[in-house]
Enzyme design. Sequence first.
Site, PDB file in Angstrom:
ATOM      1  N   PRO A  11      60.871  -5.388  70.575  1.00 29.15           N
ATOM      2  CA  PRO A  11      61.400  -4.745  69.380  1.00 29.15           C
ATOM      3  C   PRO A  11      60.434  -3.795  68.688  1.00 29.15           C
ATOM      4  O   PRO A  11      59.233  -4.063  68.616  1.00 29.15           O
ATOM      5  CB  PRO A  11      61.744  -5.924  68.459  1.00 29.15           C
ATOM      6  CG  PRO A  11      61.032  -7.099  69.019  1.00 29.15           C
ATOM      7  CD  PRO A  11      60.861  -6.849  70.478  1.00 29.15           C
ATOM      8  N   ASN A  12      61.015  -2.722  68.205  1.00 27.60           N
ATOM      9  CA  ASN A  12      60.333  -1.690  67.404  1.00 27.60           C
ATOM     10  C   ASN A  12      59.453  -0.747  68.219  1.00 27.60           C
ATOM     11  O   ASN A  12      58.953   0.246  67.691  1.00 27.60           O
ATOM     12  CB  ASN A  12      59.517  -2.318  66.252  1.00 27.60           C
ATOM     13  CG  ASN A  12      60.387  -3.167  65.346  1.00 27.60           C
ATOM     14  OD1 ASN A  12      61.393  -2.672  64.845  1.00 27.60           O
ATOM     15  ND2 ASN A  12      60.043  -4.428  65.152  1.00 27.60           N
ATOM     16  N   ARG A  19      55.842   4.840  64.174  1.00 27.31           N
ATOM     17  CA  ARG A  19      55.641   3.576  63.474  1.00 27.31           C
ATOM     18  C   ARG A  19      54.152   3.280  63.356  1.00 27.31           C
ATOM     19  O   ARG A  19      53.443   3.258  64.368  1.00 27.31           O
ATOM     20  CB  ARG A  19      56.326   2.531  64.341  1.00 27.31           C
ATOM     21  CG  ARG A  19      55.923   1.146  64.118  1.00 27.31           C
ATOM     22  CD  ARG A  19      56.351   0.280  65.304  1.00 27.31           C
ATOM     23  NE  ARG A  19      56.136  -1.093  64.942  1.00 27.31           N
ATOM     24  CZ  ARG A  19      55.877  -2.054  65.805  1.00 27.31           C
ATOM     25  NH1 ARG A  19      55.817  -1.815  67.089  1.00 27.31           N
ATOM     26  NH2 ARG A  19      55.671  -3.262  65.370  1.00 27.31           N
ATOM     27  N   TYR A  24      49.159   1.915  66.117  1.00 23.98           N
ATOM     28  CA  TYR A  24      49.707   2.045  67.467  1.00 23.98           C
ATOM     29  C   TYR A  24      49.508   3.420  68.102  1.00 23.98           C
ATOM     30  O   TYR A  24      49.882   3.616  69.259  1.00 23.98           O
ATOM     31  CB  TYR A  24      51.208   1.701  67.444  1.00 23.98           C
ATOM     32  CG  TYR A  24      51.471   0.283  66.985  1.00 23.98           C
ATOM     33  CD1 TYR A  24      51.036  -0.799  67.740  1.00 23.98           C
ATOM     34  CD2 TYR A  24      52.128   0.022  65.778  1.00 23.98           C
ATOM     35  CE1 TYR A  24      51.257  -2.102  67.317  1.00 23.98           C
ATOM     36  CE2 TYR A  24      52.357  -1.270  65.347  1.00 23.98           C
ATOM     37  CZ  TYR A  24      51.920  -2.329  66.117  1.00 23.98           C
ATOM     38  OH  TYR A  24      52.139  -3.616  65.695  1.00 23.98           O
ATOM     39  N   ASN A  75      55.301  -5.890  77.249  1.00 29.96           N
ATOM     40  CA  ASN A  75      54.832  -5.909  75.869  1.00 29.96           C
ATOM     41  C   ASN A  75      55.976  -6.516  75.060  1.00 29.96           C
ATOM     42  O   ASN A  75      56.931  -5.823  74.713  1.00 29.96           O
ATOM     43  CB  ASN A  75      54.498  -4.508  75.358  1.00 29.96           C
ATOM     44  CG  ASN A  75      53.950  -4.552  73.936  1.00 29.96           C
ATOM     45  OD1 ASN A  75      54.046  -5.569  73.259  1.00 29.96           O
ATOM     46  ND2 ASN A  75      53.372  -3.445  73.488  1.00 29.96           N
ATOM     47  N   ALA A  78      56.762  -8.336  68.810  1.00 31.51           N
ATOM     48  CA  ALA A  78      56.737  -9.518  67.933  1.00 31.51           C
ATOM     49  C   ALA A  78      57.239 -10.784  68.629  1.00 31.51           C
ATOM     50  O   ALA A  78      56.877 -11.896  68.234  1.00 31.51           O
ATOM     51  CB  ALA A  78      57.561  -9.238  66.683  1.00 31.51           C
ATOM     52  N   GLU A  99      50.695  -9.165  80.454  1.00 29.39           N
ATOM     53  CA  GLU A  99      51.092  -8.998  79.047  1.00 29.39           C
ATOM     54  C   GLU A  99      50.232  -7.886  78.446  1.00 29.39           C
ATOM     55  O   GLU A  99      49.010  -7.888  78.624  1.00 29.39           O
ATOM     56  CB  GLU A  99      50.847 -10.303  78.286  1.00 29.39           C
ATOM     57  CG  GLU A  99      51.112 -10.211  76.792  1.00 29.39           C
ATOM     58  CD  GLU A  99      50.804 -11.526  76.049  1.00 29.39           C
ATOM     59  OE1 GLU A  99      50.274 -12.473  76.689  1.00 29.39           O
ATOM     60  OE2 GLU A  99      51.075 -11.583  74.838  1.00 29.39           O
ATOM     61  N   HIS A 101      49.408  -5.651  74.842  1.00 34.85           N
ATOM     62  CA  HIS A 101      49.571  -5.303  73.419  1.00 34.85           C
ATOM     63  C   HIS A 101      48.734  -4.057  73.174  1.00 34.85           C
ATOM     64  O   HIS A 101      47.539  -4.031  73.521  1.00 34.85           O
ATOM     65  CB  HIS A 101      49.130  -6.441  72.500  1.00 34.85           C
ATOM     66  CG  HIS A 101      49.992  -7.652  72.639  1.00 34.85           C
ATOM     67  ND1 HIS A 101      51.233  -7.736  72.057  1.00 34.85           N
ATOM     68  CD2 HIS A 101      49.813  -8.790  73.340  1.00 34.85           C
ATOM     69  CE1 HIS A 101      51.784  -8.891  72.385  1.00 34.85           C
ATOM     70  NE2 HIS A 101      50.939  -9.554  73.165  1.00 34.85           N
ATOM     71  N   ARG A 108      43.966  -8.792  63.898  1.00 31.69           N
ATOM     72  CA  ARG A 108      45.032  -8.571  62.913  1.00 31.69           C
ATOM     73  C   ARG A 108      45.409  -9.885  62.218  1.00 31.69           C
ATOM     74  O   ARG A 108      44.635 -10.825  62.224  1.00 31.69           O
ATOM     75  CB  ARG A 108      46.210  -7.899  63.622  1.00 31.69           C
ATOM     76  CG  ARG A 108      45.805  -6.539  64.229  1.00 31.69           C
ATOM     77  CD  ARG A 108      46.967  -5.819  64.856  1.00 31.69           C
ATOM     78  NE  ARG A 108      47.983  -5.500  63.868  1.00 31.69           N
ATOM     79  CZ  ARG A 108      49.218  -5.101  64.181  1.00 31.69           C
ATOM     80  NH1 ARG A 108      49.573  -4.982  65.461  1.00 31.69           N
ATOM     81  NH2 ARG A 108      50.083  -4.825  63.230  1.00 31.69           N
ATOM     82  N   ARG A 112      49.667 -13.138  64.396  1.00 29.49           N
ATOM     83  CA  ARG A 112      49.727 -12.367  65.650  1.00 29.49           C
ATOM     84  C   ARG A 112      48.760 -12.903  66.701  1.00 29.49           C
ATOM     85  O   ARG A 112      48.707 -12.417  67.822  1.00 29.49           O
ATOM     86  CB  ARG A 112      49.379 -10.894  65.389  1.00 29.49           C
ATOM     87  CG  ARG A 112      50.402 -10.172  64.579  1.00 29.49           C
ATOM     88  CD  ARG A 112      50.076  -8.699  64.460  1.00 29.49           C
ATOM     89  NE  ARG A 112      50.709  -8.156  63.287  1.00 29.49           N
ATOM     90  CZ  ARG A 112      51.991  -7.749  63.224  1.00 29.49           C
ATOM     91  NH1 ARG A 112      52.743  -7.776  64.298  1.00 29.49           N
ATOM     92  NH2 ARG A 112      52.489  -7.295  62.107  1.00 29.49           N
TER      93      ARG A 112
HETATM   94  C1  DQA Z   1      52.288  -5.316  69.596  1.00 31.30           C
HETATM   95  C2  DQA Z   1      51.617  -6.313  68.651  1.00 31.30           C
HETATM   96  C3  DQA Z   1      52.641  -7.212  67.991  1.00 31.30           C
HETATM   97  O1  DQA Z   1      52.016  -8.133  67.126  1.00 31.30           O
HETATM   98  C4  DQA Z   1      53.628  -6.395  67.185  1.00 31.30           C
HETATM   99  O2  DQA Z   1      54.640  -7.231  66.655  1.00 31.30           O
HETATM  100  C5  DQA Z   1      54.199  -5.261  67.957  1.00 31.30           C
HETATM  101  C6  DQA Z   1      53.363  -4.511  68.887  1.00 31.30           C
HETATM  102  C7  DQA Z   1      51.278  -4.308  70.203  1.00 31.30           C
HETATM  103  O3  DQA Z   1      51.638  -3.661  71.168  1.00 31.30           O
HETATM  104  O4  DQA Z   1      50.160  -4.174  69.702  1.00 31.30           O
HETATM  105  O5  DQA Z   1      55.345  -4.879  67.734  1.00 31.30           O
HETATM  106  O6  DQA Z   1      52.874  -6.011  70.676  1.00 31.30           O
END
Ligand code: DQA
Length: 148
Positions: A11-12, A19, A24, A75, A78, A99, A101, A108, A112
């Site tokens: 998500p996002n 964003r 990011y 990835n 959240a 995985e 990020h 952070r 997280r």
């Molecule tokens: C993320 C880190 C997560 O904590 C966050 O919710 C994201 C992006 C990252 O790529 O750094 O949406 O996965």
Amino acid sequence: MSDVIYVLNGPNLNLLGLREPEIYGSESLRDVESLCRISAEKEGFSSNFFQSNAESALIDFLHQARENAVAIVMNPAAYAHTSVAILDALKCFYGPVAEVHISNIYKRESFRQHSYISSYVDCVIVGCGIRGYQIAIECLIDKLRNSP
Ligand code: DQA
């Protein structure tokens, strides 16, 4: 044998580049998709890139990977911090999993700093920006080539 590496984004991440760019970066998800395609094709593999804001769609895509993919980059965004269902779906896949990020989640907020999938996957790349996806693909290809 299929030569497809599935790349899943949670998500996002559709808003990557817009964003919180201070966290990011300014590159978009399209840029990530091209980077993944180039990184896979350079080594004779292909990539299948997917993003969803819905947990169920990500799980359905992971189930498809069982039939079609040799490796997975994920990835979970959240969902890394909340989803046992995504961990269980990854456990249905028998190839190597990375995985990613983009940010360094360990620098952070404390919520997280735990990922449900980290203790299951084969490699974890954090804090390398979008280059983390490239590193993940290279690492998975090494694992595929070196597995018995
Ligand atoms: C993320 C880190 C997560 O904590 C966050 O919710 C994201 C992006 C990252 O790529 O750094 O949406 O996965």
